[in-house]
Scaffold this motif. Structure first.
Motif, PDB file in Angstrom:
ATOM      1  N   ASP A 119       0.649  -0.744   0.391  1.00 28.18           N
ATOM      2  CA  ASP A 119       0.502  -0.077  -0.436  1.00 28.18           C
ATOM      3  C   ASP A 119       0.702   1.143  -0.215  1.00 28.18           C
ATOM      4  O   ASP A 119       0.394   2.292   0.329  1.00 28.18           O
ATOM      5  N   ASN A 120       2.220   1.025  -0.947  1.00 25.82           N
ATOM      6  CA  ASN A 120       3.031   2.681  -0.414  1.00 25.82           C
ATOM      7  C   ASN A 120       3.979   2.379  -1.610  1.00 25.82           C
ATOM      8  O   ASN A 120       5.061   1.881  -1.401  1.00 25.82           O
ATOM      9  N   THR A 121       3.061   2.418  -2.737  1.00 23.35           N
ATOM     10  CA  THR A 121       3.969   2.289  -4.479  1.00 23.35           C
ATOM     11  C   THR A 121       4.854   3.439  -4.941  1.00 23.35           C
ATOM     12  O   THR A 121       5.384   3.586  -5.982  1.00 23.35           O
ATOM     13  N   TYR A 122       4.359   5.093  -4.362  1.00 18.43           N
ATOM     14  CA  TYR A 122       4.908   6.056  -4.818  1.00 18.43           C
ATOM     15  C   TYR A 122       5.099   7.583  -4.095  1.00 18.43           C
ATOM     16  O   TYR A 122       5.085   6.537  -2.827  1.00 18.43           O
ATOM     17  N   ALA A 196      13.334   1.174  -7.390  1.00 21.81           N
ATOM     18  CA  ALA A 196      12.167   2.046  -7.300  1.00 21.81           C
ATOM     19  C   ALA A 196      11.216   1.231  -5.485  1.00 21.81           C
ATOM     20  O   ALA A 196      11.297   0.205  -5.427  1.00 21.81           O
ATOM     21  N   VAL A 197      10.502   2.524  -5.035  1.00 18.94           N
ATOM     22  CA  VAL A 197       9.815   2.299  -4.002  1.00 18.94           C
ATOM     23  C   VAL A 197       8.500   1.334  -4.557  1.00 18.94           C
ATOM     24  O   VAL A 197       7.760  -0.106  -3.814  1.00 18.94           O
ATOM     25  N   SER A 198       7.745   1.018  -5.423  1.00 11.30           N
ATOM     26  CA  SER A 198       7.005   0.363  -6.493  1.00 11.30           C
ATOM     27  C   SER A 198       7.283  -1.289  -6.909  1.00 11.30           C
ATOM     28  O   SER A 198       7.048  -1.488  -7.408  1.00 11.30           O
ATOM     29  N   GLY A 199       8.576  -1.526  -6.612  1.00 13.73           N
ATOM     30  CA  GLY A 199       8.756  -2.915  -6.557  1.00 13.73           C
ATOM     31  C   GLY A 199       9.991  -3.421  -7.247  1.00 13.73           C
ATOM     32  O   GLY A 199      10.373  -2.428  -8.388  1.00 13.73           O
ATOM     33  N   GLY A 200      10.266  -4.714  -6.748  1.00 17.40           N
ATOM     34  CA  GLY A 200      11.295  -4.885  -8.197  1.00 17.40           C
ATOM     35  C   GLY A 200      12.378  -6.537  -7.703  1.00 17.40           C
ATOM     36  O   GLY A 200      11.548  -6.774  -6.547  1.00 17.40           O
ATOM     37  N   TYR A 201      13.068  -7.287  -8.272  1.00 19.65           N
ATOM     38  CA  TYR A 201      14.057  -7.097  -7.411  1.00 19.65           C
ATOM     39  C   TYR A 201      15.257  -7.327  -7.140  1.00 19.65           C
ATOM     40  O   TYR A 201      15.252  -6.098  -6.909  1.00 19.65           O
ATOM     41  N   LEU A 202      15.109  -7.776  -5.511  1.00 16.64           N
ATOM     42  CA  LEU A 202      16.290  -7.286  -5.123  1.00 16.64           C
ATOM     43  C   LEU A 202      18.051  -7.977  -4.798  1.00 16.64           C
ATOM     44  O   LEU A 202      18.475  -9.051  -5.785  1.00 16.64           O
ATOM     45  N   ASP A 203      18.631  -7.187  -5.254  1.00 14.14           N
ATOM     46  CA  ASP A 203      20.284  -7.989  -5.498  1.00 14.14           C
ATOM     47  C   ASP A 203      20.568  -8.417  -4.415  1.00 14.14           C
ATOM     48  O   ASP A 203      20.000  -7.844  -3.347  1.00 14.14           O
ATOM     49  N   TYR A 204      21.847  -9.214  -4.991  1.00 11.48           N
ATOM     50  CA  TYR A 204      22.517 -10.005  -4.185  1.00 11.48           C
ATOM     51  C   TYR A 204      23.690  -9.502  -3.630  1.00 11.48           C
ATOM     52  O   TYR A 204      24.727  -9.513  -4.406  1.00 11.48           O
ATOM     53  N   LEU A 240      15.705   3.899  -0.535  1.00 17.34           N
ATOM     54  CA  LEU A 240      14.137   3.561  -1.356  1.00 17.34           C
ATOM     55  C   LEU A 240      13.837   5.578  -0.538  1.00 17.34           C
ATOM     56  O   LEU A 240      13.293   5.453   0.721  1.00 17.34           O
ATOM     57  N   PRO A 241      13.262   5.759  -1.291  1.00 11.64           N
ATOM     58  CA  PRO A 241      12.767   7.497  -0.892  1.00 11.64           C
ATOM     59  C   PRO A 241      11.140   7.203  -0.466  1.00 11.64           C
ATOM     60  O   PRO A 241       9.918   7.369  -0.724  1.00 11.64           O
ATOM     61  N   LEU A 242      11.498   6.444   1.029  1.00  8.10           N
ATOM     62  CA  LEU A 242       9.763   6.028   1.844  1.00  8.10           C
ATOM     63  C   LEU A 242       9.263   7.237   2.560  1.00  8.10           C
ATOM     64  O   LEU A 242      10.428   7.844   2.269  1.00  8.10           O
ATOM     65  N   THR A 243       7.869   7.103   1.824  1.00  9.02           N
ATOM     66  CA  THR A 243       7.937   8.341   3.349  1.00  9.02           C
ATOM     67  C   THR A 243       6.472   7.307   3.576  1.00  9.02           C
ATOM     68  O   THR A 243       6.481   6.157   4.076  1.00  9.02           O
ATOM     69  N   ALA A 244       6.253   8.060   5.184  1.00  7.61           N
ATOM     70  CA  ALA A 244       5.605   6.804   6.242  1.00  7.61           C
ATOM     71  C   ALA A 244       3.663   7.437   5.767  1.00  7.61           C
ATOM     72  O   ALA A 244       2.473   6.940   6.998  1.00  7.61           O
ATOM     73  N   PHE A 245       3.457   7.261   4.363  1.00  2.73           N
ATOM     74  CA  PHE A 245       2.279   7.688   4.115  1.00  2.73           C
ATOM     75  C   PHE A 245       1.361   6.190   3.311  1.00  2.73           C
ATOM     76  O   PHE A 245       2.339   6.163   2.280  1.00  2.73           O
ATOM     77  N   ASN A 246       0.256   6.145   3.139  1.00  6.94           N
ATOM     78  CA  ASN A 246       0.284   4.637   2.548  1.00  6.94           C
ATOM     79  C   ASN A 246      -1.011   5.227   1.098  1.00  6.94           C
ATOM     80  O   ASN A 246      -1.625   6.486   1.184  1.00  6.94           O
ATOM     81  N   ASP A 247      -0.794   4.492   0.197  1.00  6.85           N
ATOM     82  CA  ASP A 247      -1.524   4.857  -1.448  1.00  6.85           C
ATOM     83  C   ASP A 247      -3.492   4.969  -0.584  1.00  6.85           C
ATOM     84  O   ASP A 247      -3.817   6.017  -1.080  1.00  6.85           O
ATOM     85  N   GLN A 263       1.654   6.652   8.660  1.00  5.70           N
ATOM     86  CA  GLN A 263       2.282   5.074   9.761  1.00  5.70           C
ATOM     87  C   GLN A 263       3.372   4.675   9.179  1.00  5.70           C
ATOM     88  O   GLN A 263       4.294   4.057   8.689  1.00  5.70           O
ATOM     89  N   PRO A 264       3.818   4.814  10.207  1.00  3.81           N
ATOM     90  CA  PRO A 264       5.724   4.990  10.465  1.00  3.81           C
ATOM     91  C   PRO A 264       6.243   3.766  10.201  1.00  3.81           C
ATOM     92  O   PRO A 264       7.378   2.973  10.245  1.00  3.81           O
ATOM     93  N   PHE A 265       5.421   2.175  10.561  1.00  2.30           N
ATOM     94  CA  PHE A 265       6.276   0.911  10.528  1.00  2.30           C
ATOM     95  C   PHE A 265       5.835   0.658   8.923  1.00  2.30           C
ATOM     96  O   PHE A 265       4.927  -0.436   9.611  1.00  2.30           O
ATOM     97  N   GLN A 266       6.608   0.850   7.914  1.00  9.57           N
ATOM     98  CA  GLN A 266       5.435   0.219   7.195  1.00  9.57           C
ATOM     99  C   GLN A 266       6.052  -1.171   6.976  1.00  9.57           C
ATOM    100  O   GLN A 266       6.575  -1.822   7.322  1.00  9.57           O
ATOM    101  N   TYR A 267       4.920  -2.209   5.646  1.00  4.63           N
ATOM    102  CA  TYR A 267       4.818  -3.484   5.953  1.00  4.63           C
ATOM    103  C   TYR A 267       5.867  -3.119   4.417  1.00  4.63           C
ATOM    104  O   TYR A 267       5.802  -3.522   3.225  1.00  4.63           O
ATOM    105  N   SER A 268       7.340  -4.041   4.416  1.00  4.21           N
ATOM    106  CA  SER A 268       8.111  -4.291   3.372  1.00  4.21           C
ATOM    107  C   SER A 268       7.627  -5.812   3.102  1.00  4.21           C
ATOM    108  O   SER A 268       7.950  -6.539   3.720  1.00  4.21           O
ATOM    109  N   THR A 269       6.812  -6.002   1.541  1.00  2.00           N
ATOM    110  CA  THR A 269       6.586  -7.231   1.486  1.00  2.00           C
ATOM    111  C   THR A 269       8.036  -8.170   0.842  1.00  2.00           C
ATOM    112  O   THR A 269       8.202  -7.315  -0.234  1.00  2.00           O
ATOM    113  N   VAL A 270       7.775  -9.424   0.678  1.00  2.00           N
ATOM    114  CA  VAL A 270       9.142  -9.742  -0.422  1.00  2.00           C
ATOM    115  C   VAL A 270       8.755 -11.350  -0.570  1.00  2.00           C
ATOM    116  O   VAL A 270       8.155 -12.067   0.028  1.00  2.00           O
ATOM    117  N   GLU A 271       9.081 -11.524  -2.008  1.00  2.00           N
ATOM    118  CA  GLU A 271       7.876 -13.030  -2.502  1.00  2.00           C
ATOM    119  C   GLU A 271       9.158 -13.831  -3.100  1.00  2.00           C
ATOM    120  O   GLU A 271      10.173 -13.728  -3.480  1.00  2.00           O
TER     121      GLU A 271
END
Length: 792
Positions: A119-122, A196-204, A240-247, A263-271
């Motif tokens: 819920d935080n794509t931009y 990007a904040v909006s998603g992608g693949y993590l580097d190793y 990431l230029p993340l903010t504490a605001f949900n979309d 919303q200071p504790f954002q949910y970072s999701t990894v698949e």
């Protein structure tokens, strides 16, 4: 009669002996149940049965963030203290089902990790003003070039030559540098590494770490200093230029933001994906986990606007700009009171800085301008004059600064903390500074707790401390207090403490603001970790083995020996350094203003020439961090607190031998963010990030500061209730004591806490040893003694 006396004496001796034994005993059972796990049974060729419990997940992805909590503004129109910068870091493990060993996954296993923030794509737009704020990024003296914006400007001191692996092609010169923000522009809603904040693949990051950028130092001859930003064997999306605001909740323009939007504790999701991009499945569900990404804004507006002390100070000095700023923004019908005060605070800070320090940041300020209100000066980047290691700016003034004459000034952390602790020490009932909790973010995850009716918020709406007669540790919100394991009253032993940790437990954690024992654990405050004692420990160390603490160190010595070296034998002075107060000598302020820079290297060169050797070389002149870095040693391992300060070995950081130099040093403890145990498993993987360690305090869904981290821990819980550090059962098939089946037949198999100690002893390569070799290297008796000695 004589016989009765002898019998009585013998009974007393037996009782004393029994009491001593009882005192040393500890519970060998785990602090959780295994009732959510599938039972395992295996029969070998001889008919011998092995029983256990399998991990509930086929795969685990453990997610964290390396900087504890990022305190950052989201509107960069006026100034930037620290740029937006959050990272998603992860490690993935294939669980050891059927009694097999688990496996730490890398790209060699044909897997990829896909990330996004729930819920935080931009960011840019109604959440952040960063790319839309003009600033002379290319240094041509104007604000009209392509790419002239703040997002590019703040990173121009960093550069690469070819890639993020630190490659310097043969024959490359300064002209071949690719500066971040110039030749490598920062894309909208992305960080300086391109993620990007909006998603992608993590580097190793492999064995040597990753995301290597370069910078220069204050010593002209020392250039191209490599900064390894990502620890080895970790996947991440950097900066990431993340903010504490949900979309879903951010409506209207940025002018309409209120504190209830945070919303200071954002949910970072990894698949977990395979190499083709297909999601792995676990019991019919996609392998997807979330972690905590903490981001919030400093509380400057409370004192620097309206009736706050700093705002009134400016009025008393005849400075009117901040009132004009507030009035201008209140003329907009959608402007919230919070945003109007935020703008007022920014102008108030700059006007006071101009008056007190002779700067001219507001010389082109236009109180009626509809944009670019600071004119040709542009926004003010604090790190242009104040060196700051956290952003990799080792020079002062910053060589790429534009819009004003940049000068050499104090390191940023030292300047801000030292000044404010002198002006507004804000002691609580015990003399501890309320300013730490007041200035650093104070927002809760529940929006309804983000107003001044919340009794746990440390200040009133105008920055007045509420705990002048109480205990600041009973406040809460944001960065640390009422969140971290160290301020969690439900924390239970074992704490694995050394002599200094036991001093803190006895004299701080279990005492109230009056120094009286408490029924509920009060825990530690910010100033109990960030101390001169911690820095003295690090400066004294010359360690040859980190997990066994061999070599020169005070950390495994008696309290008496510690006091002798650190405080000249004075227990009173030692207490003043270990639990600093803002009353009396104001040791909290002096922690910054009297800081002694650690030795970075030795110079054995003669006749003005440089020939640099490690800090512990037997000869040569000492070169302190302050001589090379405008940021001194703040934010680096030399000046930061360590787990090893309070905790007994092996519950300590890894001594990397300077692997991440100059961020850490040879024969010294590294930062927690770089540390590994149990092979190549990161400490943060099992314990979570600094300032939000498992188990986080949980006061229910509505009143908890940080619900996200509590929920995160439950993803790996063997019983659906335990929310402490990740257990062996998350990845291993375990016996009824929670001990991995691999330890069957050893003395460890019936002692959960000794097996945990063994895991902390292990370092890279140990996971390849046979069980017989492993227990020979780390004997059970040694581990059991660590548990007994450090139970509290």
């Amino acid at each position: 009669m004589k016989k009765k006396i002898l019998v009585s004496l013998a009974a007393s001796v037996a009782f004393i002996s029994m009491s001593a034994t009882t005192a040393l005993a500890y519970d060998k059972n785990p602090p959780f149940k295994l009732d959510k796990l599938k039972q395992f049974k295996a029969v070998d060729a001889n008919g011998k049965v092995t029983r256990g419990y399998e991990p509930k997940n086929d795969y685990n992805v453990f997610i964290n963030y390396e900087l504890g909590m990022h305190c950052v503004g989201f509107s960069m129109d006026y100034c930037c203290v620290i740029p937006p910068y959050n990272s998603i870091q992860a490690q993935a493990v294939a669980s050891g089902k059927n009694g097999k060993l688990p496996k730490l996954l890398s790209p060699d296993d044909d897997v990829k990790l896909y990330y996004y923030v729930r819920d935080n794509t931009y960011s840019e737009g109604n959440k952040m003003k960063y790319w839309s704020v003009r600033k002379d990024a290319d240094g041509d003296g104007h604000l009209d070039s392509a790419g002239d914006n703040v997002a590019n400007y703040v990173w121009t001191h960093l550069f690469i030559y070819k890639d993020l692996e630190g490659t310097i092609p043969a024959g490359a010169t300064d002209k071949n540098r690719l500066r971040i923000g110039r030749q490598v522009p920062v894309r909208i809603d992305a960080g300086p590494s391109g993620k990007a904040v909006s998603g992608g693949y993590l580097d190793y990051a492999g064995r040597d770490g990753g995301n290597v950028v370069m910078t220069d130092t204050l010593v002209p001859a020392v250039k191209n200093v490599k900064l390894v930003l990502t620890a080895s064997h970790v996947w991440d999306a950097l900066g990431l230029p993340l903010t504490a605001f949900n979309d879903s909740t951010r409506r209207g323009t940025i002018r309409s933001v209120t504190e209830k939007d945070f919303q200071p504790f954002q949910y970072s999701t990894v698949e977990l994906h395979d190499r083709t991009g297909k999601t792995f499945q676990d019991h019919g569900k996609s392998v997807s986990y979330f972690g905590t990404n903490p981001v919030d804004i400093p509380n400057c507006y409370a004192c620097h606007s309206r009736e706050g002390k700093a705002a009134q100070m400016a009025r008393d000095a005849g400075l009117k700009y901040s009132d004009q700023e507030y009035k201008y923004w209140k003329s907009y019908p959608d402007e919230s009171e919070y945003m109007a005060r935020l703008a007022e605070a920014s102008i108030n800070i700059l006007s006071l800085h101009d008056q007190l320090n002779g700067t001219h940041f507001l010389k082109d300020y236009k109180p009626t301008a509809s944009g670019n209100r600071l004119g040709k000066v542009g926004m003010v980047n604090c790190a242009d004059c104040h060196g700051d290691n956290v952003s990799g700016n080792l020079q002062e003034p910053r060589p790429t600064a534009t819009g004003y004459k940049a000068v050499k000034a104090k390191p940023l952390s030292e300047a801000i903390h030292g000044f404010h602790l002198g002006m507004v020490p804000m002691p609580d009932g015990a003399g501890r500074s309320q300013a730490c909790q007041s200035c650093h973010p104070t927002h809760f995850q529940n929006p309804n707790m983000n107003d001044n009716s919340n009794p746990y918020r440390v200040t009133t709406r105008y920055g007045e401390g509420r705990f002048a007669k109480g205990d600041i540790r009973q406040s809460g919100g944001g960065c640390y207090v009422r969140r971290d394991a160290h301020s969690n009253p439900n924390a239970k032993p074992p704490f694995f403490l050394n002599a200094y940790g036991k001093w803190q437990y006895k004299n701080v954690s279990t005492k109230d603001e009056h120094g009286k024992p408490t029924k509920e654990l009060r825990g530690l405050y910010c100033t109990n970790c960030h101390t001169k004692v911690a820095q003295a420990f690090q400066n004294y160390d010359n360690i040859t083995n980190d997990s066994k603490q061999e070599g020169k160190t005070l950390r495994n010595k008696s309290l008496k020996e510690m006091i002798k070296v650190i405080a000249g034998g004075s227990a009173k002075k030692f207490a003043a350094l270990a639990d600093p107060k803002t009353t009396g000598d104001n040791e909290v302020m002096k922690y910054y203003t009297e800081h002694k820079s650690a030795t970075l290297v030795k110079n054995v060169g003669k006749d003005g020439k440089l020939d640099l050797k490690p800090w512990n070389h037997p000869k040569g002149g000492k070169v302190p961090y302050a001589a090379a870095s405008g940021g001194n040693d703040w934010w680096l391992a030399a000046a930061e607190p360590h787990c090893a300060d309070c905790h007994a070995a092996p519950f300590v950081e890894k001594n990397t031998g300077g692997k991440y130099f100059p961020i850490d040093l040879p024969n010294k403890y590294s930062l927690y963010r770089y540390s590994k145990a149990h092979g190549d498993i990161a400490c943060q993987t099992c314990h979570e990030s600094t300032h939000g360690l498992y188990s986080t305090r949980y006061d229910g869904k509505e009143r908890s500061v940080d619900v996200t981290t509590h929920e995160q821990a439950l993803q790996y819980s063997p019983d659906g209730k335990y929310a402490g550090p990740v257990t062996c059962a998350a990845c291993h098939t375990v016996n009824k004591k929670g001990v991995p089946l691999q330890l069957k037949g050893t003395a460890y198999e019936n002692d959960y806490w000794a097996s945990v100690t063994l895991a902390h002893f292990m370092r890279s390569g140990d996971q390849k040893l046979s069980v017989k070799e492993l227990v020979a290297k780390y004997p059970y008796k040694k581990s059991a003694k660590v548990v007994k000695d450090g139970w509290k």
